[in-house]
Design an enzyme around this catalytic site. Structure first.
Site, PDB file in Angstrom:
ATOM      1  N   THR A   1      -0.491  -8.619   3.854  1.00 46.02           N
ATOM      2  CA  THR A   1      -1.439  -9.282   2.968  1.00 46.02           C
ATOM      3  C   THR A   1      -0.739 -10.528   2.440  1.00 46.02           C
ATOM      4  O   THR A   1       0.493 -10.592   2.374  1.00 46.02           O
ATOM      5  CB  THR A   1      -1.845  -8.409   1.765  1.00 46.02           C
ATOM      6  OG1 THR A   1      -0.657  -7.985   1.094  1.00 46.02           O
ATOM      7  CG2 THR A   1      -2.632  -7.186   2.190  1.00 46.02           C
TER       8      THR A   1
ATOM      9  N   ARG B   1      -6.076 -14.122  -1.740  1.00 51.79           N
ATOM     10  CA  ARG B   1      -6.419 -12.804  -1.218  1.00 51.79           C
ATOM     11  C   ARG B   1      -6.692 -12.919   0.275  1.00 51.79           C
ATOM     12  O   ARG B   1      -7.578 -13.677   0.691  1.00 51.79           O
ATOM     13  CB  ARG B   1      -7.667 -12.322  -1.962  1.00 51.79           C
ATOM     14  CG  ARG B   1      -8.151 -10.921  -1.673  1.00 51.79           C
ATOM     15  CD  ARG B   1      -8.952 -10.409  -2.854  1.00 51.79           C
ATOM     16  NE  ARG B   1      -8.058 -10.325  -3.993  1.00 51.79           N
ATOM     17  CZ  ARG B   1      -7.240  -9.301  -4.215  1.00 51.79           C
ATOM     18  NH1 ARG B   1      -7.228  -8.252  -3.435  1.00 51.79           N
ATOM     19  NH2 ARG B   1      -6.424  -9.323  -5.241  1.00 51.79           N
TER      20      ARG B   1
HETATM   21  C1  LIG Z   1      -2.697  -3.529   0.149  1.00 55.96           C
HETATM   22  C2  LIG Z   1      -2.407  -2.948   1.484  1.00 55.96           C
HETATM   23  C3  LIG Z   1      -3.244  -3.187   2.585  1.00 55.96           C
HETATM   24  C4  LIG Z   1      -4.632  -3.771   2.518  1.00 55.96           C
HETATM   25  O1  LIG Z   1      -4.918  -4.822   1.832  1.00 55.96           O
HETATM   26  P1  LIG Z   1      -6.413  -5.295   1.485  1.00 55.96           P
HETATM   27  O2  LIG Z   1      -6.253  -6.769   1.483  1.00 55.96           O
HETATM   28  O3  LIG Z   1      -6.735  -4.682   0.189  1.00 55.96           O
HETATM   29  O4  LIG Z   1      -7.322  -4.837   2.571  1.00 55.96           O
HETATM   30  C5  LIG Z   1      -2.847  -2.736   3.829  1.00 55.96           C
HETATM   31  N1  LIG Z   1      -1.694  -2.066   3.985  1.00 55.96           N
HETATM   32  C6  LIG Z   1      -0.886  -1.796   2.949  1.00 55.96           C
HETATM   33  C7  LIG Z   1       0.369  -1.042   3.207  1.00 55.96           C
HETATM   34  C8  LIG Z   1      -1.221  -2.205   1.652  1.00 55.96           C
HETATM   35  O5  LIG Z   1      -0.427  -1.891   0.636  1.00 55.96           O
END
Ligand SMILES: *Cc1c(COP(=O)(O)O)cnc(C)c1O
Length: 418
Positions: free
Chosen positions: A222, A231
């Site tokens: 992310t 985001r």
């Molecule tokens: C936060 C997270 C995601 C997903 O992120 P989003 O943008 O909320 O879809 C994927 N993998 C891990 C390990 C995360 O901590």
């Protein structure tokens, strides 16, 4: 871009949220505060542009300027993580994982990933998530006595399961992850290795966590957690064949048009992440987490694994006679925002949980230091030990508000951030 505020209902909620972020101390480990420049890039004309496809291979005309933006974003991401290839289009971390799993697997393939109850992410095989629907997920977990991964046990599981893919990476694991060991296990078990570095991407970029890029077949992330961008999600890899499959899996596999305004903001954040200031930030995030963890342990709190190597810690509130939901509310009532979280081998259901997850990325961004961590650790321990002491809560609420006020988030940049 000049404009008139006409929609009072929405602008008043936006202003209230901006003030909430200024006035409260953000301990949610997955959150951060992007720079005003990153935020400004998202409010631009790029949101109007359709650009399905990839630079110089689009399905729409008029893409010459957004092509430039996406080329810069990809080049910076490759430079930042020392990878040969990159895709900056995933709308989120989950979308990045959708693409990576689609690229690497066929429906029904076996995957060995971190157990969701031990810190894995819902896109790592939750039965209601696409990953759990379409692939056969099996979980590895931390040891009950140490709270840590035991790589010999992961190896044993991999050798008996023989998965098509091993997935490393977590949302609530406070220790360094041994990517080299994961690579060797994947090789011995005949599996591919996907690393999801969503939480720690900023620590990897800042050089305070080992990079998975030399070891993994594909790395997803992310851009809004420790990496401190907008985001969104992103993917890097070294192999051209994997990149082709990933590009197809992102578009048209799981998405339509890319969010070019967000990709512009990602590019700005990647540039920021190459600076010495960012390296200092990453080092301070880990140092602050360490001091906060030591303070809590010194005050008799139990942390899963006893401490932290990264930006987060899991605080077990069982001994205080609390559950995670109650602890979350209690901390929120004094202006400290965090989230309830399952701890490994938890006896509570997820909506209660036995712990809270606390992270130091956002508070480090706003400039809090080690002394502030000692103060904050004392507040948290005092509150959790005396949850019904209203005068204590009142005092801490005042002190926390003062700490926040003395470290404004968008000092002098209010116009861009608001
Ligand atoms: C936060 C997270 C995601 C997903 O992120 P989003 O943008 O909320 O879809 C994927 N993998 C891990 C390990 C995360 O901590």
């Amino acid at each position: 871009m000049e404009f008139q505020r006409t929609d009072d209902a929405i602008w008043s909620a936006i202003d209230a949220e901006t003030n909430r972020q200024e006035e409260q101390l953000e301990l949610i480990a997955s959150e951060n505060n992007a720079s005003a420049e990153v935020i400004a890039a998202m409010g631009t004309s790029l949101t109007n542009k359709y650009a399905e496809g990839y630079p110089n291979r689009r399905y729409y005309g008029g893409c010459e300027h957004v092509d430039e933006v996406e080329d810069i974003a990809r080049d910076r991401l490759k430079q930042l993580f020392g990878s040969d290839r990159a895709n900056v289009q995933p709308h989120s971390g989950t979308q990045a994982n959708v693409a990576a799993l689609m690229a690497l697997l066929s429906a029904g393939d076996k995957v060995l990933a971190m157990d969701l109850n031990h810190g894995g992410h819902l896109s790592h095989g939750h039965p209601k998530n696409f990953s759990g629907e379409f692939y056969e997920f099996h979980g590895y977990g931390v040891e009950e006595d140490t709270g840590r991964l035991d790589m010999d046990r992961v190896r044993e599981q991999a050798m008996s399961l023989r998965p098509k893919l091993i997935l490393a990476g977590a949302s609530a694991y406070s220790r360094s992850i041994d990517f080299k060991a994961f690579r060797s296990i994947a090789d011995d078990a005949g599996a591919l290795l996907l690393v999801d570095m969503a939480h720690i991407a900023g620590l990897v970029a800042g050089g305070v966590h080992e990079s998975p890029v030399p070891y993994a077949d594909v790395v997803t992330m992310t851009t809004h957690k420790t990496l401190r961008g907008p985001r969104g999600g992103a993917i890097v890899c070294n192999d051209v064949e994997w990149l082709k499959k990933i590009n197809t899996a992102v578009f048209p596999g799981g998405q339509g048009g890319p969010l070019m305004h967000v990709i512009a903001a990602k590019a700005i954040a990647f540039r920021e992440a190459m600076t010495d200031d960012f390296k200092t930030y990453a080092k301070n995030v880990v140092e602050n987490a360490n001091i906060l963890a030591e303070t809590l342990v010194g005050r008799g709190m139990r942390l899963v694994s006893g401490g932290t190597d990264n930006h987060l810690m899991l605080v077990d509130v069982t001994a205080q006679g609390l559950t995670g939901d109650v602890a979350e509310d209690l901390l929120h009532s004094v202006g400290l925002t965090c989230n309830k979280n399952l701890i490994p081998y938890d006896q509570q259901p997820p909506m209660k949980a036995s712990g809270v997850r606390i992270g130091t990325a956002a508070i480090t961004t706003r400039g809090l230091n080690g002394d502030d961590m000692r103060t904050m650790g004392a507040w948290i321990a005092d509150l959790l030990h005396s949850p019904n002491d209203d005068s204590l809560a009142k005092r801490i609420r005042g002190e926390a508000a003062a700490m926040a006020a003395s470290h404004p988030l968008y000092k002098g940049q209010a116009a861009a951030a608001r």
